[in-house]
Design an enzyme around this catalytic site. Structure first.
Site, short mmCIF file in Angstrom:
data_model
loop_
_atom_site.label_atom_id
_atom_site.label_comp_id
_atom_site.label_asym_id
_atom_site.label_seq_id
_atom_site.Cartn_x
_atom_site.Cartn_y
_atom_site.Cartn_z
N CYS A 1 0.14 4.09 -8.88
CA CYS A 1 0.44 3.01 -7.89
C CYS A 1 1.10 1.91 -9.00
CB CYS A 1 -0.71 2.58 -7.21
SG CYS A 1 -0.38 1.28 -6.21
N GLU B 1 5.07 6.04 4.97
CA GLU B 1 3.71 6.17 5.36
C GLU B 1 3.86 6.94 6.74
OE1 GLU B 1 0.45 6.32 4.21
OE2 GLU B 1 1.22 5.68 2.10
N HIS C 1 5.81 5.54 -3.72
CA HIS C 1 6.20 6.16 -2.44
C HIS C 1 7.94 6.61 -2.46
CE1 HIS C 1 2.69 4.50 -1.10
NE2 HIS C 1 2.78 5.09 0.37
N ASP D 1 -3.91 5.98 -5.37
CA ASP D 1 -2.84 5.36 -4.95
C ASP D 1 -3.37 4.46 -3.48
OD1 ASP D 1 0.00 4.13 -4.59
OD2 ASP D 1 0.23 5.74 -2.90
N SER D 2 -2.44 3.62 -3.15
CA SER D 2 -2.67 2.96 -1.86
C SER D 2 -2.66 3.75 -0.65
CB SER D 2 -1.79 1.68 -1.62
OG SER D 2 -0.40 2.05 -1.44
N CYS E 1 8.00 2.21 -7.11
CA CYS E 1 6.92 2.46 -6.49
C CYS E 1 6.68 3.78 -6.15
CB CYS E 1 7.13 1.47 -4.88
SG CYS E 1 6.10 2.10 -3.65
N1 DGL Z 1 2.74 3.43 -3.87
C1 DGL Z 1 2.58 2.00 -4.33
C2 DGL Z 1 3.18 1.55 -5.61
O1 DGL Z 1 3.48 2.27 -6.37
C3 DGL Z 1 1.94 0.96 -3.30
C4 DGL Z 1 2.63 0.60 -2.16
C5 DGL Z 1 1.94 0.03 -1.26
O2 DGL Z 1 0.85 0.28 -0.82
O3 DGL Z 1 2.32 -1.15 -0.88
O4 DGL Z 1 3.25 0.38 -5.55
#
Ligand code: DGL
Length: 281
Positions: A73, A154, A189, A10-11, A187
């Site tokens: 992600c 984050e 997150h 993931d990012s 997302c």
């Molecule tokens: N967790 C990520 C997603 O599912 C990306 C969030 C990001 O880096 O902007 O899209």
């Protein structure tokens, strides 16, 4: 049987939200996770940048001998799932959007009004909308980006009024004007703020792709006869910036199992610089 680990990336720390579901459902599976915490967020970056970061991480995971790559992600899944699948035709590469869209198309019907929240890149790709409509074109779908969620998460600003105000800022009109009954957390997150969303909009059904993707992982492992057996393997969590938030989140996820976890820093930029200066000598 295949005892090699599954590679997740993931990012940042968002993809970690898939891990407890995997550990609960498939406790023998081993994990190598890469969170690109030094370069997060991806969700407002150019597609070419996201693609080059993602291919770099996928190469790294394959060199680490994973048996499968899970793109934990949505932004990467929306941007370059095909590129990663083409680059590694001999191992399964699973994105997080398609399994979720397939499930939503099955469980919802024409009376449902489904909202998708995600990063700018995920929402503007319309990947969820297109795949859900392919499965059931009568479901009504609405989309909106929520770009401030990831930086706040984050930073660990979760159980906090600032986060609740930000949720209301992006979602109040979206939920009310479109009369939504369901929302997809598009997302990885966002499951970290699922409780906040549930408290603010108790009437909404919340779809969490981080849990759905684990069923797809199980199906793929079964199809390829690739389930792991119990072993002493330590799950490894790499981050390009081993930040305090990342370590706290792992602590939170693993609670009493810390002994079986290893954290490592691996930053592609620093690695490149190290190699370049070694070449010059
Ligand atoms: N967790 C990520 C997603 O599912 C990306 C969030 C990001 O880096 O902007 O899209």
């Amino acid at each position: 049987m295949d005892n090699r680990p599954i590679g997740f990336f993931d990012s940042g720390l968002g993809g970690l939200t898939c891990i407890p579901y995997l550990m609960k459902r498939l406790p023998e599976e081993k994990i190598i996770y890469y969170g690109d915490t030094a370069r997060t967020p991806y969700g407002s970056k150019a597609e070419s940048t996201i693609r080059s970061f993602s291919l770099e991480i996928a190469d790294f995971l394959v060199k680490s001998n994973v048996k499968m790559i899970v793109i934990a992600c949505n932004t990467v899944s929306a941007t370059c799932l095909d590129d990663i699948q083409k680059r590694f035709p001999s191992i399964p590469v699973i994105g997080i959007i398609e399994p979720t869209a397939t499930e939503v198309a099955e469980i919802c019907d024409e009376n449902d009004r489904v909202g998708i929240i995600g990063t700018k890149v995920t929402v503007s790709s319309h990947a969820y909308r297109n795949l859900i409509s392919k499965g059931n074109s009568r479901i009504k779908i609405f989309e909106t980006p929520c770009p401030a969620f990831v930086p706040l998460i984050e930073e660990g600003i979760i159980d906090n009024e600032i986060m609740n105000l930000t949720i209301r800022y992006y979602m109040d009109d979206f939920v009310r004007d479109n009369k939504l009954d369901t929302v997809i957390l598009g997302c990885t997150h966002y499951p970290l703020i699922q409780d906040n969303i549930r408290k603010i909009y108790p009437e909404l059904n919340i779809v969490n792709p981080s849990s759905i993707v684990v069923s797809r992982i199980e199906q793929e492992l079964e199809a390829g006869d690739m389930f792991a057996q119990k072993s002493d393997f330590e799950n490894v969590f790499f981050a390009s910036d081993l930040s305090e938030n990342f370590l706290n989140m792992i602590d939170h996820i693993f609670k009493n199992e810390k002994a079986k976890v290893k954290f490592l820093n691996f930053d592609f930029e620093k690695e490149r610089m190290r190699r370049d200066s070694a070449d010059e000598l």
